[in-house]
Design a protein around this motif. Structure first.
Motif, PDB file in Angstrom:
ATOM      1  N   ARG A  22      32.439  39.122  36.364  1.00 45.93           N
ATOM      2  CA  ARG A  22      32.286  38.951  37.826  1.00 45.93           C
ATOM      3  C   ARG A  22      33.433  39.648  38.561  1.00 45.93           C
ATOM      4  NH1 ARG A  22      30.483  33.575  36.622  1.00 45.93           N
ATOM      5  NH2 ARG A  22      32.605  32.785  36.943  1.00 45.93           N
ATOM      6  N   VAL A  23      34.640  39.492  38.036  1.00 44.32           N
ATOM      7  CA  VAL A  23      35.799  40.161  38.636  1.00 44.32           C
ATOM      8  C   VAL A  23      35.629  41.679  38.550  1.00 44.32           C
ATOM      9  CG1 VAL A  23      38.285  40.576  38.415  1.00 44.32           C
ATOM     10  CG2 VAL A  23      37.383  38.263  38.170  1.00 44.32           C
ATOM     11  N   LEU A  24      35.194  42.169  37.388  1.00 44.20           N
ATOM     12  CA  LEU A  24      34.980  43.607  37.212  1.00 44.20           C
ATOM     13  C   LEU A  24      33.950  44.126  38.211  1.00 44.20           C
ATOM     14  CD1 LEU A  24      35.360  46.231  35.529  1.00 44.20           C
ATOM     15  CD2 LEU A  24      33.461  45.436  34.099  1.00 44.20           C
ATOM     16  N   ASN A  25      32.854  43.406  38.374  1.00 42.96           N
ATOM     17  CA  ASN A  25      31.799  43.812  39.304  1.00 42.96           C
ATOM     18  C   ASN A  25      32.330  43.900  40.729  1.00 42.96           C
ATOM     19  OD1 ASN A  25      28.931  44.364  39.917  1.00 42.96           O
ATOM     20  ND2 ASN A  25      29.044  42.401  40.981  1.00 42.96           N
ATOM     21  N   ALA A  26      33.162  42.932  41.104  1.00 42.76           N
ATOM     22  CA  ALA A  26      33.746  42.945  42.448  1.00 42.76           C
ATOM     23  C   ALA A  26      34.743  44.087  42.607  1.00 42.76           C
ATOM     24  CB  ALA A  26      34.427  41.607  42.733  1.00 42.76           C
ATOM     25  N   LEU A  27      35.526  44.356  41.560  1.00 40.40           N
ATOM     26  CA  LEU A  27      36.525  45.411  41.628  1.00 40.40           C
ATOM     27  C   LEU A  27      35.898  46.798  41.732  1.00 40.40           C
ATOM     28  CD1 LEU A  27      39.099  44.189  38.952  1.00 40.40           C
ATOM     29  CD2 LEU A  27      39.596  44.582  41.363  1.00 40.40           C
ATOM     30  N   LEU A  28      34.775  47.006  41.063  1.00 43.43           N
ATOM     31  CA  LEU A  28      34.177  48.333  41.030  1.00 43.43           C
ATOM     32  C   LEU A  28      33.748  48.809  42.413  1.00 43.43           C
ATOM     33  CD1 LEU A  28      32.035  48.181  37.754  1.00 43.43           C
ATOM     34  CD2 LEU A  28      34.208  49.358  38.128  1.00 43.43           C
ATOM     35  N   ALA A  29      33.408  47.881  43.293  1.00 41.27           N
ATOM     36  CA  ALA A  29      32.962  48.262  44.639  1.00 41.27           C
ATOM     37  C   ALA A  29      34.126  48.761  45.491  1.00 41.27           C
ATOM     38  CB  ALA A  29      32.271  47.083  45.310  1.00 41.27           C
ATOM     39  N   THR A  30      35.167  47.970  45.611  1.00 38.42           N
ATOM     40  CA  THR A  30      36.366  48.354  46.382  1.00 38.42           C
ATOM     41  C   THR A  30      37.596  48.037  45.525  1.00 38.42           C
ATOM     42  OG1 THR A  30      36.303  46.181  47.471  1.00 38.42           O
ATOM     43  CG2 THR A  30      35.351  48.041  48.661  1.00 38.42           C
ATOM     44  N   ILE A  38      44.661  40.638  44.056  1.00 41.73           N
ATOM     45  CA  ILE A  38      45.078  39.972  42.825  1.00 41.73           C
ATOM     46  C   ILE A  38      46.595  40.027  42.687  1.00 41.73           C
ATOM     47  CG2 ILE A  38      44.919  39.995  40.309  1.00 41.73           C
ATOM     48  CD1 ILE A  38      42.102  41.178  40.604  1.00 41.73           C
ATOM     49  N   VAL A  39      47.187  41.185  42.985  1.00 41.34           N
ATOM     50  CA  VAL A  39      48.642  41.338  42.902  1.00 41.34           C
ATOM     51  C   VAL A  39      49.344  40.368  43.839  1.00 41.34           C
ATOM     52  CG1 VAL A  39      50.570  42.907  43.358  1.00 41.34           C
ATOM     53  CG2 VAL A  39      48.535  43.754  42.175  1.00 41.34           C
ATOM     54  N   GLN A  40      48.804  40.211  45.045  1.00 39.74           N
ATOM     55  CA  GLN A  40      49.419  39.363  46.059  1.00 39.74           C
ATOM     56  C   GLN A  40      48.974  37.905  45.975  1.00 39.74           C
ATOM     57  OE1 GLN A  40      48.122  41.579  49.452  1.00 39.74           O
ATOM     58  NE2 GLN A  40      49.688  43.171  49.225  1.00 39.74           N
ATOM     59  N   ARG A  41      48.194  37.568  44.931  1.00 40.02           N
ATOM     60  CA  ARG A  41      47.727  36.193  44.688  1.00 40.02           C
ATOM     61  C   ARG A  41      46.862  35.654  45.822  1.00 40.02           C
ATOM     62  NH1 ARG A  41      49.344  36.769  39.490  1.00 40.02           N
ATOM     63  NH2 ARG A  41      51.577  36.529  39.157  1.00 40.02           N
ATOM     64  N   THR A  42      46.077  36.529  46.464  1.00 40.52           N
ATOM     65  CA  THR A  42      45.215  36.088  47.564  1.00 40.52           C
ATOM     66  C   THR A  42      43.745  36.091  47.170  1.00 40.52           C
ATOM     67  OG1 THR A  42      45.174  38.353  48.452  1.00 40.52           O
ATOM     68  CG2 THR A  42      46.819  36.847  49.359  1.00 40.52           C
ATOM     69  N   TRP A  43      43.452  36.381  45.903  1.00 38.27           N
ATOM     70  CA  TRP A  43      42.070  36.348  45.398  1.00 38.27           C
ATOM     71  C   TRP A  43      41.706  34.891  45.110  1.00 38.27           C
ATOM     72  CZ3 TRP A  43      39.223  40.901  43.436  1.00 38.27           C
ATOM     73  CH2 TRP A  43      37.975  40.576  42.904  1.00 38.27           C
ATOM     74  N   ASP A  44      40.532  34.473  45.571  1.00 45.97           N
ATOM     75  CA  ASP A  44      40.080  33.108  45.338  1.00 45.97           C
ATOM     76  C   ASP A  44      38.735  33.131  44.608  1.00 45.97           C
ATOM     77  OD1 ASP A  44      40.121  30.307  45.482  1.00 45.97           O
ATOM     78  OD2 ASP A  44      38.950  30.317  47.350  1.00 45.97           O
ATOM     79  N   PRO A  45      38.663  32.510  43.408  1.00 50.80           N
ATOM     80  CA  PRO A  45      39.738  31.814  42.690  1.00 50.80           C
ATOM     81  C   PRO A  45      40.709  32.796  42.052  1.00 50.80           C
ATOM     82  CG  PRO A  45      37.754  31.862  41.357  1.00 50.80           C
ATOM     83  CD  PRO A  45      37.386  32.469  42.683  1.00 50.80           C
ATOM     84  N   PRO A  46      41.933  32.348  41.727  1.00 53.76           N
ATOM     85  CA  PRO A  46      42.936  33.240  41.142  1.00 53.76           C
ATOM     86  C   PRO A  46      42.439  33.904  39.855  1.00 53.76           C
ATOM     87  CG  PRO A  46      43.921  31.147  41.786  1.00 53.76           C
ATOM     88  CD  PRO A  46      42.442  30.976  41.916  1.00 53.76           C
ATOM     89  N   VAL A  47      42.809  35.152  39.665  1.00 54.53           N
ATOM     90  CA  VAL A  47      42.413  35.914  38.476  1.00 54.53           C
ATOM     91  C   VAL A  47      43.603  35.999  37.523  1.00 54.53           C
ATOM     92  CG1 VAL A  47      41.645  38.153  37.599  1.00 54.53           C
ATOM     93  CG2 VAL A  47      40.756  37.290  39.776  1.00 54.53           C
ATOM     94  N   PRO A  48      43.444  35.544  36.267  1.00 51.87           N
ATOM     95  CA  PRO A  48      44.523  35.735  35.280  1.00 51.87           C
ATOM     96  C   PRO A  48      44.558  37.191  34.830  1.00 51.87           C
ATOM     97  CG  PRO A  48      42.692  34.465  34.321  1.00 51.87           C
ATOM     98  CD  PRO A  48      42.315  34.798  35.713  1.00 51.87           C
ATOM     99  N   PRO A  49      45.454  38.013  35.367  1.00 46.98           N
ATOM    100  CA  PRO A  49      45.401  39.465  35.150  1.00 46.98           C
ATOM    101  C   PRO A  49      45.551  39.896  33.704  1.00 46.98           C
ATOM    102  CG  PRO A  49      47.475  38.846  36.180  1.00 46.98           C
ATOM    103  CD  PRO A  49      46.610  37.637  36.200  1.00 46.98           C
ATOM    104  N   PHE A  50      46.401  39.197  32.949  1.00 55.44           N
ATOM    105  CA  PHE A  50      46.656  39.651  31.588  1.00 55.44           C
ATOM    106  C   PHE A  50      45.508  39.293  30.644  1.00 55.44           C
ATOM    107  CE2 PHE A  50      50.778  38.882  33.683  1.00 55.44           C
ATOM    108  CZ  PHE A  50      51.191  40.205  33.747  1.00 55.44           C
ATOM    109  N   ARG A  51      44.818  38.201  30.919  1.00 55.91           N
ATOM    110  CA  ARG A  51      43.623  37.882  30.133  1.00 55.91           C
ATOM    111  C   ARG A  51      42.499  38.850  30.473  1.00 55.91           C
ATOM    112  NH1 ARG A  51      44.056  31.919  30.877  1.00 55.91           N
ATOM    113  NH2 ARG A  51      42.025  31.933  31.884  1.00 55.91           N
TER     114      ARG A  51
END
Length: 201
Positions: A22-30, A38-51
């Motif tokens: 789901r995160v990948l699908n959202a990222l591919l658009a913009t 994600i870097v600024q911790r404003t994505w809801d729900p939070p994304v564990p970047p390293f996982r």
């Protein structure tokens, strides 16, 4: 050890993979603006970047090993993630040092690691798809690789621009400088490795 086991346990859950897709699908658009969320911790729900990165890169290695199973030895398949890890560590350290010294944006190394994790995660998922395409049809794989390369170059440049607050020109120049530094560092590591082998022989 328990932390590693817990991490692996999370990675094996179906819910973890569906969340990452789901995160990948959202990222591919913009990709660039959402990467910054994600870097600024404003994505809801939070994304564990390293996982997210680990799942994408793991999927890539599995798909590439399967698609080239008859073309490479077991040792070569094992060497790929090891070399990738060494290269990634050198790349992150050198790139961050160069950009931190020339950028006016007060970015921490932790923030840069999150940025790199998301970019590498997207790269892992896309290259896994290319590997599967190549397994089905070589021509499709070539087309997919070309499209993915263009997309990832544009994505990385845009993400770096927003992260470091620099022009595309400066991003390209300092990225090339970082690449030179990486190759020099790899040469030094290789030379040390060869000396150690010669001494033990």
């Amino acid at each position: 050890m328990s932390a590693v086991a817990s991490y692996v346990d999370e990675m094996l859950k179906v819910s973890e993979w569906t969340s990452n897709f789901r995160v990948l699908n959202a990222l591919l658009a913009t990709p660039a603006s959402r990467t910054m969320h994600i870097v600024q911790r404003t994505w809801d729900p939070p994304v564990p970047p390293f996982r997210f990165a680990a799942s994408g890169i793991s999927l890539y290695f599995v798909c590439s090993s399967l698609s080239g199973l008859g073309d490479q030895s077991f040792a070569a398949a094992i060497a790929q993630p090891v070399l990738f890890t060494i290269f990634s560590l050198l790349f992150l350290a050198i790139t961050y040092k160069i950009f931190r010294d020339v950028s006016k944006a007060p970015r921490t190394y932790e923030e840069f690691l999150v940025l790199a994790a998301i970019v590498n995660g997207v790269y892992g998922y896309l290259t896994a798809g290319v590997a599967l395409l190549s397994f089905l049809n070589v021509e499709w794989g070539v087309i997919g690789l070309a499209a993915m390369s263009v997309y990832m170059c544009a994505y990385t440049l845009r993400a770096y621009k927003e992260f470091w607050g620099m022009s595309y020109k400066n991003i390209i120049v300092y990225s090339l400088l970082a690449s030179v530094g990486i190759f020099i560092a790899l040469g030094v590591v290789l030379a040390i490795f060869m000396v150690l082998i010669a001494n033990t022989g």
